[in-house]
Design an enzyme around this catalytic site. Structure first.
Site, PDB file in Angstrom:
ATOM      1  N   TYR A 150       0.840  -1.198   0.000  1.00  0.00           N
ATOM      2  CA  TYR A 150       0.000   0.000   0.000  1.00  0.00           C
ATOM      3  C   TYR A 150       0.876   1.249   0.000  1.00  0.00           C
ATOM      4  O   TYR A 150       2.049   1.221   0.379  1.00  0.00           O
ATOM      5  CB  TYR A 150      -0.952   0.020   1.195  1.00  0.00           C
ATOM      6  CG  TYR A 150      -0.298   0.214   2.550  1.00  0.00           C
ATOM      7  CD1 TYR A 150      -0.130   1.490   3.092  1.00  0.00           C
ATOM      8  CD2 TYR A 150       0.146  -0.869   3.292  1.00  0.00           C
ATOM      9  CE1 TYR A 150       0.456   1.673   4.335  1.00  0.00           C
ATOM     10  CE2 TYR A 150       0.734  -0.703   4.539  1.00  0.00           C
ATOM     11  CZ  TYR A 150       0.881   0.577   5.057  1.00  0.00           C
ATOM     12  OH  TYR A 150       1.477   0.750   6.286  1.00  0.00           O
ATOM     13  N   CYS A 151       0.296   2.357  -0.455  1.00  0.00           N
ATOM     14  CA  CYS A 151       0.965   3.654  -0.439  1.00  0.00           C
ATOM     15  C   CYS A 151      -0.110   4.725  -0.271  1.00  0.00           C
ATOM     16  O   CYS A 151      -1.243   4.420   0.082  1.00  0.00           O
ATOM     17  CB  CYS A 151       1.794   3.874  -1.709  1.00  0.00           C
ATOM     18  SG  CYS A 151       0.843   3.790  -3.242  1.00  0.00           S
ATOM     19  N   THR A 152       0.237   5.971  -0.507  1.00  0.00           N
ATOM     20  CA  THR A 152      -0.700   7.064  -0.241  1.00  0.00           C
ATOM     21  C   THR A 152      -1.952   6.987  -1.108  1.00  0.00           C
ATOM     22  O   THR A 152      -3.076   6.973  -0.601  1.00  0.00           O
ATOM     23  CB  THR A 152      -0.012   8.425  -0.465  1.00  0.00           C
ATOM     24  OG1 THR A 152       1.154   8.497   0.355  1.00  0.00           O
ATOM     25  CG2 THR A 152      -0.948   9.568  -0.113  1.00  0.00           C
ATOM     26  N   GLY A 154      -2.000   4.889  -4.184  1.00  0.00           N
ATOM     27  CA  GLY A 154      -1.999   3.717  -5.043  1.00  0.00           C
ATOM     28  C   GLY A 154      -1.062   3.782  -6.231  1.00  0.00           C
ATOM     29  O   GLY A 154      -0.819   2.772  -6.893  1.00  0.00           O
ATOM     30  N   ILE A 200      -4.170   4.612   0.693  1.00  0.00           N
ATOM     31  CA  ILE A 200      -4.694   4.967   2.001  1.00  0.00           C
ATOM     32  C   ILE A 200      -5.848   5.951   1.873  1.00  0.00           C
ATOM     33  O   ILE A 200      -6.823   5.904   2.640  1.00  0.00           O
ATOM     34  CB  ILE A 200      -3.580   5.574   2.880  1.00  0.00           C
ATOM     35  CG1 ILE A 200      -2.457   4.559   3.097  1.00  0.00           C
ATOM     36  CG2 ILE A 200      -4.118   6.036   4.231  1.00  0.00           C
ATOM     37  CD1 ILE A 200      -1.186   5.154   3.663  1.00  0.00           C
TER      38      ILE A 200
END
Length: 301
Positions: A150-152, A154, A200
């Protein structure tokens, strides 16, 4: 991501989609914001990589061919990480945070107590460092059954998941060639790679606050600096001031580590009293640990 009034953002996305079918595959993220935090203008430019992994042309083309990991919508990602598909079996999973260390310092997924899931923070200063981290930990990654990323928003995961898939594919191919010298073998199983669609941002907008696995703040690269997708998350302050260790999660004054130049947290009281200027130098937690390991004669992480 789009900023502006809800009506204006909705009108723009509807016009784009109705005018060109190519826009239908774009995942728009409309963010609530104040007039002060709205972007002043729309900027468009050409870049060799959307997110800079620092790869050469051959590697970029290879990643394009391999493609990213399988995307999971927020609720599917949430259920998968909690182990819905691993019930009554022993599938081992890794949950990798693809963001940089100054982002993970103020928020992240909390899977403590979730069986068979290990959260991994590569502690990168820049996204381009991710390739080196994967190379250094490829053997460990190959032993997981499932890898969730996951990241901020996508975007970084699109490239990061393709990188891990490509590296694992290389390992499996090499292993197969070595074993085939002793006779025909089947290709060894590789971990399944997934990433969170919308990152996220979309997760905190979708998953109920009471059951959300995300704790703390989501650092974003605009005037908001960090935000929580729902009010319940604002109580979780995960970061701390590098000077006084006070719980703090707001990057004020753009203070940076003396060694690696990454952003560091300095609380308002330390800034207002000038403690940050009187201190010999500011240092991030990662560099502090590295210096400590080197002093003790052990290799840095």
């Amino acid at each position: 991501s789009l900023t502006g009034s809800a009506e204006a953002a909705r009108s723009l996305t509807e016009d784009l989609v109705s005018g060109d079918a190519a826009w239908k595959s774009v995942h728009f993220k409309v963010e609530p914001c104040t007039r002060r935090s709205c972007w002043r203008a729309l900027q468009v430019w050409t870049a060799a990589e959307l997110c800079g992994l620092g790869c050469d042309g051959d590697t970029q083309r290879k990643l394009d061919g391999v493609g990213p990991g399988s995307t999971l919508d927020p609720m599917a990602f949430h259920d998968a990480v909690l182990g819905g598909h691993r019930v009554n079996n022993t599938r081992k999973a890794a949950l990798i945070d693809c963001r940089n260390v100054y982002e993970t310092a103020v928020g992240g997924f909390d899977v403590a107590g979730v069986p068979n899931v290990e959260k991994i923070d590569p502690e990168t200063r820049h996204f381009a460092d991710f390739t080196g981290w994967v190379d250094a930990h490829l053997g460990d990654l190959a032993h997981y059954d499932d890898i969730y990323m996951y990241c901020t928003g996508g975007v970084r995961c699109e490239r990061a998941s393709a990188l891990i898939k490509a590296k694992l594919q290389d390992v499996a191919t090499l292993q197969l060639r070595e074993e085939e010298e002793e006779g025909p073998r089947q290709e060894p199983p590789r971990p399944r790679v997934f990433h969170l669609r919308g990152g996220i941002v979309r997760y905190t907008q979708t998953v109920d606050a009471a059951s959300s696995l995300f704790k703390g703040k989501n650092y974003v690269f605009d005037r908001r600096a960090r935000h929580a997708g729902h009010p319940a998350a604002t109580a979780d302050v995960l970061g701390s001031c590098v000077l006084c260790d006070r719980s703090w999660d707001s990057y004020r004054g753009k203070r940076r580590c003396r060694t690696c130049q990454t952003l560091v947290l300095v609380c308002e009281p330390c800034l207002s009293t000038g403690a940050d200027k009187r201190a010999p130098a500011l240092q991030c937690a990662t560099c502090t640990r590295s210096a400590s390991f080197q002093k003790e004669g052990a290799p840095p992480r």
